[in-house]
Design a protein around this motif. Sequence first.
Motif, short mmCIF file in Angstrom:
data_model
loop_
_atom_site.label_atom_id
_atom_site.label_comp_id
_atom_site.label_asym_id
_atom_site.label_seq_id
_atom_site.Cartn_x
_atom_site.Cartn_y
_atom_site.Cartn_z
N SER A 283 -8.42 0.33 2.71
CA SER A 283 -9.70 -0.12 3.23
C SER A 283 -9.80 0.28 4.69
CB SER A 283 -9.82 -1.63 3.08
OG SER A 283 -10.96 -2.08 3.77
N ASP A 284 -11.03 0.55 5.13
CA ASP A 284 -11.21 0.89 6.54
C ASP A 284 -11.77 -0.31 7.30
OD1 ASP A 284 -13.71 0.80 5.48
OD2 ASP A 284 -14.29 2.81 6.09
N ARG A 285 -11.55 -1.52 6.77
CA ARG A 285 -12.10 -2.72 7.41
C ARG A 285 -11.58 -2.89 8.83
NH1 ARG A 285 -10.28 -7.00 3.06
NH2 ARG A 285 -11.06 -5.30 1.79
N GLY A 286 -10.41 -2.31 9.13
CA GLY A 286 -9.87 -2.40 10.48
C GLY A 286 -10.28 -1.21 11.33
N GLY A 287 -11.19 -0.37 10.87
CA GLY A 287 -11.66 0.77 11.65
C GLY A 287 -11.07 2.08 11.18
N SER A 288 -9.87 2.04 10.61
CA SER A 288 -9.26 3.25 10.06
C SER A 288 -8.59 2.86 8.75
CB SER A 288 -8.22 3.81 11.04
OG SER A 288 -7.13 2.93 11.14
N PRO A 289 -8.36 3.82 7.87
CA PRO A 289 -7.80 3.46 6.56
C PRO A 289 -6.40 2.86 6.67
CG PRO A 289 -7.86 5.84 6.82
CD PRO A 289 -8.62 5.26 7.96
N TYR B 205 -14.76 -7.42 -2.73
CA TYR B 205 -15.97 -7.76 -2.00
C TYR B 205 -15.68 -7.67 -0.52
CZ TYR B 205 -17.85 -9.52 -6.39
OH TYR B 205 -18.31 -9.63 -7.67
N SER B 206 -16.21 -6.66 0.13
CA SER B 206 -16.01 -6.54 1.57
C SER B 206 -17.11 -5.69 2.15
CB SER B 206 -14.64 -5.90 1.85
OG SER B 206 -14.58 -5.50 3.20
N LYS B 207 -17.36 -5.90 3.44
CA LYS B 207 -18.40 -5.14 4.11
C LYS B 207 -17.99 -3.67 4.26
CE LYS B 207 -19.83 -6.22 8.38
NZ LYS B 207 -20.54 -5.06 8.83
N SER B 208 -16.68 -3.41 4.25
CA SER B 208 -16.17 -2.06 4.45
C SER B 208 -15.92 -1.38 3.10
CB SER B 208 -14.88 -2.11 5.26
OG SER B 208 -13.99 -2.99 4.63
N SER B 209 -15.42 -0.15 3.15
CA SER B 209 -15.17 0.60 1.92
C SER B 209 -13.76 0.35 1.39
CB SER B 209 -15.35 2.10 2.19
OG SER B 209 -16.71 2.40 2.33
N GLN B 210 -13.65 0.28 0.08
CA GLN B 210 -12.35 0.15 -0.58
C GLN B 210 -12.13 1.37 -1.46
OE1 GLN B 210 -12.82 -2.97 1.39
NE2 GLN B 210 -14.26 -2.94 -0.29
N VAL B 211 -10.90 1.84 -1.51
CA VAL B 211 -10.63 3.05 -2.28
C VAL B 211 -9.15 3.08 -2.66
CG1 VAL B 211 -10.11 4.53 -0.29
CG2 VAL B 211 -11.18 5.54 -2.31
N VAL C 248 -21.81 2.59 -4.26
CA VAL C 248 -23.13 1.99 -4.33
C VAL C 248 -23.67 1.93 -2.90
CG1 VAL C 248 -24.47 -0.06 -4.89
CG2 VAL C 248 -22.56 0.62 -6.36
N ASP C 249 -24.82 2.54 -2.67
CA ASP C 249 -25.44 2.57 -1.35
C ASP C 249 -24.48 3.11 -0.28
OD1 ASP C 249 -27.75 1.56 -2.42
OD2 ASP C 249 -27.20 -0.52 -2.03
N GLY C 250 -23.78 4.14 -0.62
CA GLY C 250 -22.92 4.80 0.36
C GLY C 250 -21.62 4.08 0.64
N LYS C 251 -21.36 2.98 -0.05
CA LYS C 251 -20.12 2.24 0.18
C LYS C 251 -19.32 2.23 -1.11
CE LYS C 251 -19.81 -2.44 0.63
NZ LYS C 251 -18.50 -2.92 0.17
N SER C 252 -18.02 2.50 -1.01
CA SER C 252 -17.22 2.49 -2.23
C SER C 252 -16.51 1.15 -2.37
CB SER C 252 -16.23 3.65 -2.25
OG SER C 252 -15.22 3.44 -1.32
N ASP C 253 -16.56 0.60 -3.57
CA ASP C 253 -15.87 -0.64 -3.89
C ASP C 253 -15.05 -0.46 -5.14
OD1 ASP C 253 -16.14 -2.98 -2.23
OD2 ASP C 253 -18.30 -2.65 -2.42
N LEU C 254 -14.16 -1.41 -5.39
CA LEU C 254 -13.28 -1.30 -6.54
C LEU C 254 -13.85 -2.06 -7.74
CD1 LEU C 254 -9.82 -1.74 -4.79
CD2 LEU C 254 -11.12 0.36 -5.23
N TYR C 255 -13.77 -1.41 -8.88
CA TYR C 255 -14.26 -1.99 -10.11
C TYR C 255 -13.16 -1.87 -11.16
CZ TYR C 255 -18.78 -1.65 -7.85
OH TYR C 255 -19.80 -1.78 -6.96
N LEU C 256 -13.19 -2.82 -12.11
CA LEU C 256 -12.25 -2.77 -13.22
C LEU C 256 -13.06 -2.49 -14.47
CD1 LEU C 256 -9.39 -3.24 -14.31
CD2 LEU C 256 -9.95 -5.66 -14.53
N GLY C 257 -12.71 -1.43 -15.19
CA GLY C 257 -13.49 -1.06 -16.36
C GLY C 257 -12.61 -0.91 -17.59
N ASP C 258 -13.20 -1.21 -18.74
CA ASP C 258 -12.50 -1.02 -20.02
C ASP C 258 -12.98 0.32 -20.59
OD1 ASP C 258 -11.72 -0.93 -22.66
OD2 ASP C 258 -11.96 -3.10 -22.96
#
Lengths: 444, 193
Positions: free
Chosen positions: A308-314, A287-293, A266-276
């Motif tokens: 996550s790349d919240r620390g600058g690198s995955p 929920y984070s400012k960085s990308s999750q994958v 969403v808006d160039g950022k990947s986040d984690l979702y749980l789907g049925d």
Amino acid sequence: MWLHKELFAMFERMTKPFYFSFLFLFCTTVSFASIDTIDVNVGISVFKTMPIGVVPFVEDGNNFASLQEKTHDVIERDFNLSGRFTAVPSSKFDLVKFSRERAKFYVTGRLDKVAEGRVKLSCYLYASQTKDLVFGESYVVAMKDVRRTIHHFVDKVIKQLWGELGVASTQLAWVSKMDNVKQVVIADYDGFNRRQLTFDTSISMMPVWSLGNADIIFVSFRNGKSQLFQKNLSTGKEKRLFPQHAQTFSPAVNPVTGEILYAGIVDGKSDLYLGDPNTNKIQKISYSKSSQVSPAWSPYASEILFSSDRGGSPQIYVMGKDGSDVRRVTFMGRYNERASWSPEGDRIVYTSMDGGKMNVYTCAIDGSDITQLTSNAGNNEHPTWSPDGMLIAFSSDRTGSHQIYIMRKDGSNVTRITNGGDNTSPTWSWYGKNEDNTLKKEGK
Amino acid sequence: MMKKMQLVLVTALVTVALLACAKKDEPVVNPTVKEAPATTKNMSSADSAAAAAERERLESERLAAERLEAERAKVEAMINKIMSDEVYFDFDRSELTASAKELLTQVGDILLKEPRFTITVAGHTDARGTEDYNMTLGSKRSEKVKAFLVAYGVSSNRMETVSYGKENPKVEGQSEEAFAQNRRANFKVNIKK
């Protein structure tokens, strides 16, 4: 005076070690802080395998040339791949050899032709010293099912001797390039009996197995973007999953409920979702400012690994299944990605990149006890655990092209299971049903 | 500089296309149209003559629309060729380099001048790293390009972003040159019908 001298010496003796231990303490703190100095074990074999004799099957004089491989060759391969046994092949029962090699048990059997294209397959497990029958089963099957039946028997032997479920009847899904387009294929865990699953002109990738192995969930670019689809293996029916997001990928199936964790952009950022997958209902997990994958479940689905790349690198992180209590797992190196949790729950396997080369590592859940499983052999990536946790499949370009390999969980006994083409991104199936009812047993 | 000249050319072309759009009711010369009345005349009734005229009008409209569509497709293909320049990135980075920004201002100029253009920005990575992480990296790159163009004044609803991760390399191979060529964002221009 003397007393003073003595006291001084005593003081010196006392302070010196203290001084040194202080220095030592200081050093260790420093080395702890500079994360580059964490010790890494490289490919130390820590598992003892059980030697087991394999004697060729007696054939009833008919021509079994239509079998791709001799039955005892299939058994030998299964044993050697299992991570539990070392096969001790012998052209006939040979107690001297079996004793010397410490093979306390051996397997053999016989093949009888019962009708055109059908065969009676009798398989036995004996104790070497006493020649007592430990376990035996016979099956009447079509010629093409002989291989599958042998896998079934090997799993029975593992259950008998180890009290655990083997993986000889499990499958792998991976991505194979056909006419330069990535397609999803599935095959037996040893690479045989391969079937192509997708036939698109656009990229298909990231296959995973639905709980119960009835479907493959994969990413397709057929609509111009990466989107998750589910394909039923018996009906061939396909449906798109989670259309709420334009771009979805990195599927991970919950081992308890079958729900799917995935990455949505969403808006160039990947986040984690749980789907049925049945209702297409989704909820946001991270929920984070960085990308999750690259999400992955713990064996009982109580926790989630992700990158996550919240620390600058995955880097690899772990959190509760509701997204709470996030902890960082990996600290060594600048690129640690795509972790998956061992079925036993004690370790994770992941891909780490150093100097532009990717390699497979394992570590304990708290990030300690790092072991490098592959080294000096091209790029090695996308590790996936066998359901019994004994083996890891991965892809490597060590021969110049990407192929699928299986190794023991300590990195030993690396075996290539694909030839030619370009094969990547293996994922192991779940256990099948405990009993394979499609194999007709003879007698009781 | 080259881009500027190309832009002038494109603008001229688009004007022609738009003009073609304007002179819709001019008769279109076409053999198949000419033959149409001959067959309908055989019926020799006032009704069928009117119907034939109606058919002829529809036919010529259809042909005009077809010609316009062909024109549009031609301009679209040409624009895509001109916009085939790509934005390159540093390893594991999604920040725009100075030369990337230079190129993007030119792309922005084209988009601002031609409101009929919409674009899809595709982000790509080199072969190093995992499929999964490279998908996020590709999306970050395409988003950075879009954000730049939005800041330049292009409306965000005219731009779509898509990530290909490492799945669609421009150059195969494991050399640094190949990697550098593959760390890119490229554009696909669509002209509204």
